[in-house]
Design a protein around this motif. Structure first.
Motif, mmCIF file in Angstrom:
data_model
loop_
_atom_site.group_PDB
_atom_site.id
_atom_site.type_symbol
_atom_site.label_atom_id
_atom_site.label_comp_id
_atom_site.label_asym_id
_atom_site.label_seq_id
_atom_site.Cartn_x
_atom_site.Cartn_y
_atom_site.Cartn_z
ATOM 1 N N ASP A 58 0.814 -1.237 0.000
ATOM 2 C CA ASP A 58 0.000 0.000 0.000
ATOM 3 C C ASP A 58 0.835 1.270 0.000
ATOM 4 O OD1 ASP A 58 -2.311 -1.466 0.089
ATOM 5 O OD2 ASP A 58 -2.503 -1.362 2.274
ATOM 6 N N VAL A 59 2.149 1.129 -0.058
ATOM 7 C CA VAL A 59 2.964 2.319 0.205
ATOM 8 C C VAL A 59 3.036 3.327 -0.944
ATOM 9 C CG1 VAL A 59 4.381 1.273 2.027
ATOM 10 C CG2 VAL A 59 5.145 1.147 -0.351
ATOM 11 N N HIS A 60 2.287 3.076 -2.006
ATOM 12 C CA HIS A 60 2.201 4.113 -3.043
ATOM 13 C C HIS A 60 1.209 5.193 -2.651
ATOM 14 C CE1 HIS A 60 -0.916 1.187 -3.670
ATOM 15 N NE2 HIS A 60 -1.524 1.936 -4.575
ATOM 16 N N HIS A 61 0.426 4.954 -1.576
ATOM 17 C CA HIS A 61 -0.530 5.968 -1.113
ATOM 18 C C HIS A 61 0.100 6.897 -0.076
ATOM 19 C CE1 HIS A 61 -3.997 4.227 -3.020
ATOM 20 N NE2 HIS A 61 -3.820 3.057 -2.427
ATOM 21 N N TYR A 62 -0.342 8.158 -0.075
ATOM 22 C CA TYR A 62 -0.017 9.038 1.043
ATOM 23 C C TYR A 62 -0.815 8.568 2.255
ATOM 24 C CZ TYR A 62 2.373 12.510 -1.844
ATOM 25 O OH TYR A 62 3.253 13.166 -2.655
ATOM 26 N N PRO A 63 -0.259 8.763 3.453
ATOM 27 C CA PRO A 63 -0.921 8.191 4.639
ATOM 28 C C PRO A 63 -2.035 9.073 5.225
ATOM 29 C CG PRO A 63 1.197 9.107 5.258
ATOM 30 C CD PRO A 63 1.072 9.311 3.774
ATOM 31 N N THR A 64 -2.876 9.636 4.407
ATOM 32 C CA THR A 64 -3.896 10.570 4.910
ATOM 33 C C THR A 64 -4.801 9.942 5.968
ATOM 34 O OG1 THR A 64 -3.949 11.247 2.614
ATOM 35 C CG2 THR A 64 -5.462 12.357 4.089
ATOM 36 N N ALA A 65 -5.481 8.874 5.602
ATOM 37 C CA ALA A 65 -6.446 8.264 6.522
ATOM 38 C C ALA A 65 -5.744 7.620 7.707
ATOM 39 C CB ALA A 65 -7.282 7.229 5.781
ATOM 40 N N ASP A 66 -4.616 6.975 7.446
ATOM 41 C CA ASP A 66 -3.921 6.259 8.528
ATOM 42 C C ASP A 66 -3.373 7.218 9.564
ATOM 43 O OD1 ASP A 66 -3.435 4.832 5.742
ATOM 44 O OD2 ASP A 66 -3.715 3.334 7.320
ATOM 45 N N HIS A 67 -2.901 8.359 9.091
ATOM 46 C CA HIS A 67 -2.422 9.403 9.987
ATOM 47 C C HIS A 67 -3.565 9.817 10.908
ATOM 48 C CE1 HIS A 67 -0.182 13.100 11.032
ATOM 49 N NE2 HIS A 67 0.854 12.519 10.484
ATOM 50 N N ALA A 68 -4.716 10.086 10.317
ATOM 51 C CA ALA A 68 -5.880 10.512 11.103
ATOM 52 C C ALA A 68 -6.343 9.401 12.058
ATOM 53 C CB ALA A 68 -7.018 10.914 10.161
ATOM 54 N N ASP A 69 -6.298 8.159 11.577
ATOM 55 C CA ASP A 69 -6.726 7.041 12.430
ATOM 56 C C ASP A 69 -5.829 6.888 13.651
ATOM 57 O OD1 ASP A 69 -8.689 6.524 10.637
ATOM 58 O OD2 ASP A 69 -7.744 4.723 9.768
ATOM 59 N N LEU A 70 -4.539 6.996 13.427
ATOM 60 C CA LEU A 70 -3.605 6.831 14.552
ATOM 61 C C LEU A 70 -3.761 7.989 15.545
ATOM 62 C CD1 LEU A 70 -1.357 5.410 16.057
ATOM 63 C CD2 LEU A 70 0.305 6.500 14.528
ATOM 64 N N VAL A 71 -3.914 9.199 15.017
ATOM 65 C CA VAL A 71 -4.121 10.352 15.900
ATOM 66 C C VAL A 71 -5.371 10.133 16.757
ATOM 67 C CG1 VAL A 71 -4.861 12.778 15.895
ATOM 68 C CG2 VAL A 71 -2.871 12.069 14.539
ATOM 69 N N ALA A 72 -6.436 9.675 16.129
ATOM 70 C CA ALA A 72 -7.694 9.451 16.865
ATOM 71 C C ALA A 72 -7.516 8.366 17.929
ATOM 72 C CB ALA A 72 -8.802 9.062 15.895
#
Ligand SMILES: *Cc1c(COP(=O)(O)O)cnc(C)c1O
Length: 372
Positions: A58-72
């Motif tokens: 999956d590393v061709h994606h920017y981590p937009t959602a994952d960043h938000a998920d981890l923050v939450a």
């Protein structure tokens, strides 16, 4: 063309790696135990490591959602708002964001001596100056509000490391609160809890948390919510993810939105975010790590034939005489420890808590070196 004047800047001195030492001595890396960088004795959280493998495609994606998920997820863990979690490329990255958010050119920071060198480094990157407060060996490196406040002279940021690296001591929450209270309104107190999981002391996040979010049973609810305390945490130590570079600051709600103006976009990478999320579910790994570190601290304190300072981290500081010579002798015996000369303690080494076997090995080897 030249870089700016960097003559005041110092290089970060990392603990030396197994490969590096093995190459230098012309030996096989498998002959060495590394107890020099306060890394996790059991390796990464197994759930975290599995997440790393699964994220590869999956590393061709920017981590937009994952960043938000981890923050939450982190916000939920500490009962703070998502905005209050400043995710970063390691705890060190969070220190950079705090410097960006607080320092004007010429502002000073107050840091412990001996202490973690990156506080001063990032201040200088951001055109700030550095002054120090002493952490005195005579007092067993005890950490007190008085020592900090006696040295305090209106600095913009005051750094408290609790548990402290390299001594292992800690501040009480009352001391942190007193320092925040007695320093200027525009002084920020940063409590670095990189080793927070290893101590049973309450986290200073208790001082930052929004009171609305605190459950009625929480004794911290009686403390005032502060807008001048930040707490630093990392996945590098208890979670065993040092190589992924993942950490964060928990900041006061009042100015939490400054993050969007200072952070490097996608501060934490996709692999780190997924691994961090998984590691937070891996209670077993953290508990085993913390228990083993407590055992190792006690074992080293009891069995090393030299002064061992009381520690609340996953390491102990030991007074050995000639630190460089002792570290070198240990290295030849296959154990890499941290010579604390770069901390200004040329008669001390810092030993990371290893597994049971590693800890017994380092103690036996060290005692032989000390007896020579
Ligand atoms: C390890 C450590 C950190 C953070 O390290 P990162 O790997 O950048 O998260 C911060 N402060 C102290 C005192 C440390 O020892």
């Amino acid at each position: 063309m030249h870089p700016r004047d960097l003559s005041d800047h110092v290089e970060y001195q990392a603990g030396r790696g197994i490969e590096e030492v093995a190459r230098e001595l012309g030996r096989d890396p498998s002959e060495f135990v590394k107890l020099a960088s306060n890394e996790n004795m059991f390796g990464p959280s197994p759930l975290g490591a599995e997440a790393v493998r699964e994220t590869a495609t999956d590393v061709h994606h920017y981590p937009t959602a994952d960043h938000a998920d981890l923050v939450a997820r982190i916000a939920d863990e500490w009962d703070v708002t998502d905005d209050q979690v400043w995710l970063a490329n390691g705890g060190d990255g969070a220190l950079d964001y705090l410097a960006r958010a607080t320092l004007e050119p010429g502002d000073d920071v107050l840091v412990p001596d001996p202490g973690f060198s990156y506080y001063g480094m990032t201040a200088r990157f951001h055109h700030g100056g550095v002054s120090t407060y002493p952490v005195e060996r005579d007092d067993g490196f005890s950490l007190t509000a008085d020592a900090v406040l006696d040295a305090y002279d209106g600095e913009r940021v005051v750094f408290l490391t609790s548990p402290h690296n390299p001594s292992g001591g800690r501040f009480t929450l009352d001391a942190v609160e007193e320092i925040a209270e007695e320093t200027d309104e525009e002084t920020l107190v940063v409590v670095d809890e990189a080793y927070g999981e290893f101590t049973d002391a309450p986290t200073a996040i208790d001082l930052v948390r929004t009171r609305d979010g605190v459950a009625g049973s929480n004794p911290a609810a009686s403390r005032a919510k502060r807008d001048d305390v930040v707490v630093l945490r990392t996945f590098s130590k208890a979670y065993g993810l040092a190589g992924l570079r993942l950490g964060y600051a928990v900041v006061p709600e009042a100015w939490a939105d400054a993050y969007r103006r200072v952070n490097t976009p996608f501060a934490a990478n996709l692999v780190a975010c997924r691994a961090g999320l998984a590691a937070l579910e891996d209670d077993e790994h953290v508990e085993r790590t913390v228990e083993t570190a407590a055992w190792a601290r006690e074992y080293m304190t009891e069995h090393i034939d030299a002064r061992v300072f009381e520690s609340h981290g996953n390491f102990v500081l030991v007074e050995v005489g000639d630190a460089a010579a002792v570290a070198d002798a240990l290295k030849r015996r296959g154990v890499i420890v941290r010579d604390c000369t770069s901390f200004g303690l040329d008669d001390c080494i810092r030993i990371t808590c290893g597994t049971k076997e590693e800890t017994e090995t380092v103690v036996a080897e060290l005692n032989e070196v000390l007896a020579e």
